[in-house]
Write a protein that holds these residues in place. Structure first.
Motif, PDB file in Angstrom:
ATOM      1  N   ALA A  24       3.210   3.806  -8.932  1.00  0.00           N
ATOM      2  CA  ALA A  24       2.706   3.277  -7.670  1.00  0.00           C
ATOM      3  C   ALA A  24       1.885   4.329  -6.927  1.00  0.00           C
ATOM      4  O   ALA A  24       2.085   5.532  -7.079  1.00  0.00           O
ATOM      5  N   HIS A  82       2.580   1.475   0.310  1.00  0.00           N
ATOM      6  CA  HIS A  82       2.820   0.881  -1.006  1.00  0.00           C
ATOM      7  C   HIS A  82       4.298   0.831  -1.351  1.00  0.00           C
ATOM      8  O   HIS A  82       5.136   1.467  -0.719  1.00  0.00           O
ATOM      9  N   ARG A  95      -0.962   1.315 -14.855  1.00  0.00           N
ATOM     10  CA  ARG A  95       0.293   1.716 -14.214  1.00  0.00           C
ATOM     11  C   ARG A  95       1.089   2.649 -15.129  1.00  0.00           C
ATOM     12  O   ARG A  95       1.719   3.607 -14.658  1.00  0.00           O
ATOM     13  N   THR A 109      -2.973  -4.766 -15.960  1.00  0.00           N
ATOM     14  CA  THR A 109      -2.408  -3.798 -15.011  1.00  0.00           C
ATOM     15  C   THR A 109      -1.479  -2.814 -15.705  1.00  0.00           C
ATOM     16  O   THR A 109      -1.323  -1.676 -15.255  1.00  0.00           O
ATOM     17  N   TRP A 123       4.984  -8.927  -5.830  1.00  0.00           N
ATOM     18  CA  TRP A 123       3.678  -8.343  -5.516  1.00  0.00           C
ATOM     19  C   TRP A 123       2.768  -9.383  -4.864  1.00  0.00           C
ATOM     20  O   TRP A 123       1.767  -9.809  -5.439  1.00  0.00           O
ATOM     21  N   ASN A 181      -2.080   0.221  -5.545  1.00  0.00           N
ATOM     22  CA  ASN A 181      -1.375  -0.996  -5.159  1.00  0.00           C
ATOM     23  C   ASN A 181      -2.220  -1.955  -4.328  1.00  0.00           C
ATOM     24  O   ASN A 181      -1.951  -3.157  -4.302  1.00  0.00           O
ATOM     25  N   TYR A 182      -3.233  -1.436  -3.626  1.00  0.00           N
ATOM     26  CA  TYR A 182      -3.963  -2.277  -2.674  1.00  0.00           C
ATOM     27  C   TYR A 182      -5.474  -2.326  -2.914  1.00  0.00           C
ATOM     28  O   TYR A 182      -6.188  -2.919  -2.108  1.00  0.00           O
ATOM     29  N   ASN A 187       5.221  -2.833   1.803  1.00  0.00           N
ATOM     30  CA  ASN A 187       5.836  -3.628   0.752  1.00  0.00           C
ATOM     31  C   ASN A 187       6.998  -2.867   0.143  1.00  0.00           C
ATOM     32  O   ASN A 187       6.866  -1.689  -0.185  1.00  0.00           O
TER      33      ASN A 187
END
Length: 288
Positions: free
Chosen positions: A44, A38, A191, A187, A268, A49-50, A112
């Motif tokens: 994060a 990530h 986050r 989001t 992203w 993230n995924y 990433n």
């Protein structure tokens, strides 16, 4: 008419002991191993993230999702750790020990931003273990032609400074990370809440100080010509954190490389262009 939703994969969580500290890892799916690293923004983490990409990718791969040192459930590097080695060097060491602990020898590797730097460095440190490499706007391999720090880097530095983290700051941060921030309003709350962990806040201050001392990320761009793994570069044309102009150096120097650029997309890619991301990654890793 309703569209069938992909079945949510079963997630298996591990804690792997390394000589550096405990590493939190989540796994799902079966097949060739795909390790996904990530990025390094506030709040994060690997699953955070995924998670949206797992239903598609776990149909073909055993997806391994480590929280990198300093993030999620993994250990927090100390000031002494960050003085001795860069966060990228620390992460490569922890990652390879973690994969050893899981019995993983060869694997595909995707990263990433901050995780892209770790993916690059891992491919250089252990070329015999990385089968294919996917990099989304990776730190370290990119040589900017414009002013630095970039707008996205400034947003990350601001987040924990001043009055500290706020929901407004998180919304502003997402506004810089993405090309169409209104699409990702939901989001922000998750986050923001993830960014409030006290140990992560303390780590982030240490990390930012170390980043400044080292004048940025490790200059991995100097060695990208040594990468042996076939490499796929994925980039948002409108990325304001690690800008597209820096991709040209990797495109020229990596031996076996291809680049896909997404218009109307920021930093992203896996979120902003989810379906295309999943298709491109799957097709690239399936190729022999």
């Amino acid at each position: 008419m309703t569209t069938a939703r992909a079945e949510e994969p079963k997630l298996v969580e591990h804690t792997v002991r390394t000589t550096l500290g405990p590493m939190a890892v989540t796994e799902a799916g079966e097949g060739p191993v795909l390790v996904m690293l990530h990025g390094g923004g506030p709040g994060a983490g690997a699953v955070a993230n995924y998670h949206q990409n797992l239903p598609a990718l776990t149909r073909r791969f055993r997806v391994v999702l480590p929280d990198q040192p300093g993030f999620g459930g993994s250990y927090r590097p100390t000031e002494a750790d960050l003085d001795a080695r860069s966060i990228t060097e620390i992460t490569v060491d922890a990652l390879l020990q973690t994969l050893d602990g899981l019995g993983v020898d060869r694997f595909h590797l995707l990263g990433n931003s901050l995780g892209g730097a770790a993916a690059l460095a891992t491919a250089l440190a252990a070329p015999g273990r990385v089968e294919k490499l996917v990099l989304m706007a990776p730190g370290g391999g990119w040589l900017p032609f414009g002013p630095t720090p970039t707008e996205g880097q400034k947003a990350m530095f601001r987040y924990y400074n001043g009055e500290g983290p706020t929901l407004r700051k998180m919304r502003d941060f997402i506004g810089v990370m993405t090309a169409e921030p209104k699409r990702w309003a939901d989001t922000a709350q998750a986050r923001y809440e993830a960014s409030l962990d006290e140990s992560h806040i303390a780590f982030y201050h240490r990390y930012n100080a170390a980043f400044a001392k080292r004048h940025g990320m490790d200059p991995l761009w100097q060695r990208v010509h040594e990468i042996e793994a076939p490499t796929l570069l994925l980039w948002g044309r409108d990325d304001r954190t690690i800008t597209l102009d820096g991709a040209q150096l990797m495109l020229r120097r990596i031996r076996d490389v291809q680049l896909h650029v997404f218009g109307g997309c920021g930093h992203w890619v896996q979120v902003e262009r989810q379906a295309e991301f999943e298709r491109l990654v799957t097709d690239f890793l399936k190729e022999h």
